[in-house]
Design a protein around this motif. Structure first.
Motif, PDB file in Angstrom:
ATOM      1  N   PRO B 330       0.818  -1.227   0.000  1.00 45.27           N
ATOM      2  CA  PRO B 330       0.000   0.000   0.000  1.00 45.27           C
ATOM      3  C   PRO B 330       0.847   1.270   0.000  1.00 45.27           C
ATOM      4  CG  PRO B 330      -0.603  -1.474   1.825  1.00 45.27           C
ATOM      5  CD  PRO B 330       0.648  -2.015   1.231  1.00 45.27           C
ATOM      6  N   GLY B 331       2.012   1.209   0.611  1.00 45.65           N
ATOM      7  CA  GLY B 331       2.833   2.411   0.748  1.00 45.65           C
ATOM      8  C   GLY B 331       3.629   2.753  -0.496  1.00 45.65           C
ATOM      9  N   THR B 332       3.803   1.781  -1.386  1.00 49.09           N
ATOM     10  CA  THR B 332       4.685   2.028  -2.528  1.00 49.09           C
ATOM     11  C   THR B 332       4.256   3.234  -3.379  1.00 49.09           C
ATOM     12  OG1 THR B 332       5.450  -0.248  -2.529  1.00 49.09           O
ATOM     13  CG2 THR B 332       5.716   0.965  -4.575  1.00 49.09           C
ATOM     14  N   PRO B 333       2.977   3.337  -3.759  1.00 47.78           N
ATOM     15  CA  PRO B 333       2.612   4.536  -4.548  1.00 47.78           C
ATOM     16  C   PRO B 333       2.781   5.825  -3.742  1.00 47.78           C
ATOM     17  CG  PRO B 333       0.673   3.118  -4.160  1.00 47.78           C
ATOM     18  CD  PRO B 333       1.860   2.373  -3.673  1.00 47.78           C
ATOM     19  N   LEU B 334       2.673   5.707  -2.409  1.00 42.27           N
ATOM     20  CA  LEU B 334       2.779   6.911  -1.571  1.00 42.27           C
ATOM     21  C   LEU B 334       4.222   7.372  -1.426  1.00 42.27           C
ATOM     22  CD1 LEU B 334       0.141   6.125   1.192  1.00 42.27           C
ATOM     23  CD2 LEU B 334      -0.155   7.096  -1.085  1.00 42.27           C
ATOM     24  N   LEU B 335       5.181   6.501  -1.729  1.00 44.34           N
ATOM     25  CA  LEU B 335       6.576   6.958  -1.748  1.00 44.34           C
ATOM     26  C   LEU B 335       6.763   7.997  -2.848  1.00 44.34           C
ATOM     27  CD1 LEU B 335       8.461   3.610  -1.113  1.00 44.34           C
ATOM     28  CD2 LEU B 335       8.521   5.635   0.336  1.00 44.34           C
ATOM     29  N   GLY B 336       5.821   7.996  -3.786  1.00 45.60           N
ATOM     30  CA  GLY B 336       5.895   9.000  -4.842  1.00 45.60           C
ATOM     31  C   GLY B 336       5.106  10.255  -4.542  1.00 45.60           C
ATOM     32  N   MET B 337       4.263  10.225  -3.510  1.00 47.28           N
ATOM     33  CA  MET B 337       3.293  11.320  -3.385  1.00 47.28           C
ATOM     34  C   MET B 337       3.933  12.667  -3.112  1.00 47.28           C
ATOM     35  SD  MET B 337       1.107  10.849   0.088  1.00 47.28           S
ATOM     36  CE  MET B 337       2.043  10.419   1.541  1.00 47.28           C
TER      37      MET B 337
END
Ligand code: FES
Ligand code: FES
Lengths: 157, 789
Positions: B330-337
């Motif tokens: 779940p956190g992987t796309p948020l590393l880009g946010m």
């Protein structure tokens, strides 16, 4: 079971193998040449490349029985002890490897390429090793390594 | 000219690698080379269906096969069946369905694991899995994210309504920004699914160790330390009884930053049966079993004034989780946010990401993890905005980027970039690239209607590296910290053991870490032995991912080395009969201030501290230094990448004619290694742009299930690269370094696609689907022609 007699890295081996055994598996499991590795199951990656009677082959696409009476050279037999084959030296000097998993196959493919064409152009090198995949280096330094090896071997001035 | 850190010693020098002698002679210890007597071989029964109810599993056929020792399905595995853990629930209400090593109720993606067989040799185990009879009741599969979220769609997990895992929001104020704007552009980008493509397939060996309770697990992993914690939490095996070793590991790229079900199964069965268990995957198995990455649909809006000042950005993402949550899915796309603003100033930034379950292989981090997607979006948008405004794309970037005198700068996403010099990197890149000549050639080709058009692709990117300040991770709900550890021990011989918590798999840590310690301690690089990747020998660590090893681990090395010197100082003072403050330390020796003839080397002190015959009162024998460093902040490498792209408008074929990468990764420990990292990263990003893509059919069957169907670029598919660096040291990291492992992969994908679109823009093309295969490019041209007609 079939009887084979194969010279691997200068030592002659007699063995009984199942006809379906791949050369790479026999090298790894039968002879302990674990320097040669497997990267795929579709003959695409080239990690398993060795020399068979002096020419590079993907040892996952050759049966052990097909190597009967032949001479196999793996990365472990390319040079002995502290000796370095010029291709090995060049890969180190030019940082032609990172994780090193593609390296045994890449080096053997390069040795064959330089035997055939001592002075290859960049395009010929890229073409010559296109059957060997590397995920780490982007090939830039592998190409440089092969060029430098050619120089060390006297093919390029 | 590349500047390098001024150093009396070996930092900044392109030393050849210590690792290479053994790798070049085949003296390697890959996990698959490990032979433990009596080992059983494990093979997995994987689902051929994307979504089905398991009606019955019949193991009897397999159990009757020669060599088979045991076979289990979820029911017979019972309490030994443990869960793969996700350590990053990003919101309080993130749906976290269980992910058991063997699934019992349903299969949820092709490759999901229903049963295992253990046999005395690998071939028997392989043969026996074909004899396991599984009765499936097929269910509708959801593959497309938009379909998955429509009402009435089949559910991957009953607990996740509309197949929604979470919705995450950040920032706001976009509507106000847009209201003030002269121009608003909206685009939808598809950042396709890719695989990590490490060349060494995964492998695991688990073994009970003799009479003790210890279990040793060798795994081709990037994260032995993290793995030890999560395997203990999942299986209940006490942490102190688990030793995890990552032997030689053949690449990772995020794909081995994982807790995999095969690790759980091998460990549990080895313990249960009291016998070693070995598993190694085939490449085709890897394609369904190792996590995939990217796979986002990005709706992006940019609001700007007519002279090109960006006012606001709105990012709405759908991020494909796949069928289960792996370690940081779940956190992987948020590393880009935090990275969608890139290097640009803007007033408002608004972000929303929805995580979506589908009947596909789980996704997780792959080289860049969230940041390549973010960089792709903003760099593509900059070109689109420039086209909309009729402005040169580099001019638009220059007007918006943070000027070098404005650092430290807090972005609209809330990060504070400590340093950077986008002007310098860009100036150097333009010089190497020959922009003016290429633009002139582009003009000529356009005017003459040449079937081969030339495009210029720009990517002026930044990223966040050095994961990560532990408090920040805590605020983001990540379960662990982001520190790193190093212990440096002086051996009696004067040689050095450097124990690091980083876990290399191709990055050359043994060489680079030796350089750092050698520089500080004045001990030759060849006298320093770097110990890593074994929780028995290097107990503390957070491992290698997110370009963190140097950025965080390097600081721990520096601090530990500084402590070695401080711990040696009183012994030196005692020997030289002076006060500790009166000593200088340089080139590996202490000398008395003003009397440099009176000196003693660290090597001599090491023996004195070992023999301990004559130590000052209160000083303990042996000299070492240990440090655990929690980074003060992220680091922000940046760079300017430029690509000259030829596109054959008749066939859609793309050729990368030249590629220039100027990166600013701060100080460099070993510029040769830095350059190698850039090359590999750029190649991987080009792979995504031009060649790679995981594809499923509508029923969830994997179409790219081998290296024959999934195109990892070969040497013949790529150009040579022109690389250079500018050096703007990080001010928040004690070595001034920033990290480089992911930079190339983050930068190059948008550079390539921008180049293709630039070549084709006069034909009306504004986007091309990745991978930009001849077919996809040709389709984009035809669609534009159709729209123009
Ligand atoms: S193992 Fe991949 S080609 Fe032989
Ligand atoms: S060096 Fe890692 S795959 Fe080539």
């Amino acid at each position: 079971m079939q009887h084979i007699n194969v010279t691997v890295d200068g030592t002659s081996y007699e063995a009984e193998v199942e006809p379906r055994t791949l050369l790479v598996h026999w090298l790894r499991e039968g002879v302990g040449k674990v320097g040669t590795v497997v990267g795929c199951d579709t003959s695409n990656c080239g990690a398993c490349t060795v020399l068979l009677d002096g020419r590079s082959v993907k040892s996952c696409s050759v049966l052990a029985v097909q190597a009967d009476g032949c001479e196999v050279t793996t990365i472990q037999g390319l040079s002995t002890g502290d000796d370095w084959h010029p291709v090995q030296t060049a890969f180190k000097e030019c940082h032609g490897l990172q994780c090193g998993y593609c390296t045994p196959g890449m080096v053997m493919a390069a040795v064959d390429l330089l035997n055939e064409n001592p002075s290859p152009s960049e395009e010929e090198i890229r073409d010559g090793i296109h059957g060997n995949l590397c995920r780490c280096t982007g090939y830039h330094n592998i190409v440089k390594s092969v060029q430098y090896a050619a120089e060390l071997m006297g093919g390029r001035k | 000219m590349t500047e390098i850190l001024e150093s009396a010693g070996v930092i900044g020098r392109p030393l050849r690698r210590k690792e290479d002698a053994k790798l070049l002679h085949g003296r390697t210890n890959w996990t698959d080379n490990i032979q433990v007597p009596g080992a059983l071989h494990m093979a997995l029964v994987r689902s051929p269906m994307a979504h089905a109810r398991i009606k019955k599993v019949d193991l009897s056929g397999a159990l009757a096969m020669p060599g088979v020792v045991a076979a289990y399905d979820a029911a017979s595995l019972g309490d030994l069946n443990a869960n793969v853990l996700c350590v990053w629930p990003v919101t309080d209400d993130t749906v976290m369905p269980p992910f058991p090593a063997l699934t019992g109720d349903k299969v949820r993606h092709v490759g999901d694991v229903v049963a295992i067989v253990l046999a005395t040799d690998a071939k028997s185990a392989e043969d026996a899995i074909a004899a396991v009879d599984v009765d499936y009741e097929p269910l509708d599969a959801v593959v497309d994210m938009i379909d998955a979220m429509s009402p009435g769609s089949a559910l991957v997990h009953d607990a996740a309504a509309n197949n929604t895992c979470y919705v995450y929001n950040l920032g706001g104020g976009y509507a106000d920004a847009a209201a003030k704007a002269d121009v608003v552009i909206k685009r939808r980008f598809v950042n396709q699914r890719i695989v990590a493509g490490f060349m060494e397939p995964r492998a695991v060996v688990a073994a009970p160790m003799g009479m003790s309770d210890e279990m040793t697990l060798w795994s081709a992993t990037q994260i032995p330390h993290v793995l030890r914690v999560v395997l203990s939490l999942s299986t209940g095996i006490p942490e102190q009884n688990l030793r995890i070793v990552a032997p030689d590991v053949g690449g990772g790229f995020g794909g081995k930053l994982q807790m995999y079900r095969e690790e759980i199964l091998a460990l549990q069965l080895a313990r249960h049966l009291g016998r070693p268990v070995k598993w190694n995957e085939t490449r085709s198995e890897d394609m369904v079993a190792s996590h995939h990455g990217r796979d986002q649909i990005q709706d992006i809006e940019l609001a700007a004034t007519k002279d090109g000042r960006i006012l606001g950005m709105n990012v709405t993402l759908l991020a494909n989780m796949g069928a289960y949550l792996q370690i940081i899915t779940p956190g992987t796309p948020l590393l880009g946010m935090f990275m969608y603003c890139g290097i640009y100033k803007m007033d408002a930034y608004q972000f929303q990401c929805t995580g979506v379950f589908t009947n596909t292989t789980p996704t997780d981090a792959i080289r860049g993890a969230g940041r390549p997607e973010a960089t792709f979006a903003i760099e593509r948008m900059m070109d689109e905005l420039a086209a909309e405004l009729g402005m040169d794309p580099m001019e638009l970037r220059t007007r918006n980027w943070i000027q070098h005198h404005e650092f430290p700068f807090t972005t609209a996403a809330g990060l504070t970039y400590d340093t950077g010099n986008y002007e310098a990197a860009t100036a150097r890149a333009l010089e190497l690239f020959g922009m003016d000549e290429l633009r002139a050639e582009q003009k000529r080709r356009r005017e003459s209607g040449d079937p081969v058009q030339l495009g210029i692709g720009i990517s002026t990117f930044t990223e966040m590296c050095g994961l990560a300040p532990s408090r920040t991770l805590g605020a983001l709900k990540y379960a662990a910290g982001g520190w790193e550890h190093c212990t440096i021990r002086l051996l009696p011989s004067g040689k050095v053991e450097l124990v690091t918590g980083t876990s290399p798999h191709g990055q050359g840590h043994e060489t680079a870490w030796s350089q750092i310690a050698s520089d500080i301690l004045g001990i030759p690089v060849e006298d320093i032995d770097v110990i890593h990747s074994d929780t028995g020998r290097a107990p503390y660590g957070m491992d290698t991912y997110g370009s963190r090893s140097l950025a965080v681990g390097g600081q721990a090395i520096k601090k530990a080395a500084d402590r070695v010197i401080e711990n040696a100082r009183p012994i030196a003072a005692h020997q030289l009969e002076c006060a500790a403050e009166d000593l200088d330390f340089a080139n590996g020796a202490f000398s008395v201030k003003g009397d440099p003839e009176k000196s003693v080397t660290l090597g001599a002190l090491a023996w004195a501290a070992f023999s301990a015959h004559n130590l000052p009162d209160g000083i303990e024998p042996m000299i070492s230094g240990a440090a655990t460093v929690d980074p003060e902040d992220f680091s922000y490498p940046h760079g300017t990448h430029l690509a000259a792209i030829e596109v054959d408008t008749e066939t859609g074929k793309v050729r990368v004619r030249s590629y220039v990468a100027v990166d600013d990764v701060g100080n460099q420990i070993n510029p040769m290694i830095v350059e190698g990292q850039v090359h590999g990263g750029v190649a991987m990003g080009i792979g995504q742009a031009l060649y790679e893509g995981v594809e499923y059919d509508a029923d969830g069957n994997l179409l790219t299930a081998s290296l024959a169907d999934y195109l990892i670029p070969s040497a013949a598919d790529l150009p040579s690269f022109t690389t250079d660096r500018t050096v703007t040291p990080s001010t928040t990291h004690s070595l001034g370094t920033k990290g480089v492992g992911e930079a190339g992969a983050i930068a190059s994908t948008p550079a390539i696609i921008n180049g293709i679109v630039d070549a084709l823009r006069p034909m009306g093309v504004t986007d091309v689907l990745m991978p930009a295969s001849p077919q996809n490019v040709w389709r984009a041209i035809q669609a534009a022609k159709g729209a123009g007609a």
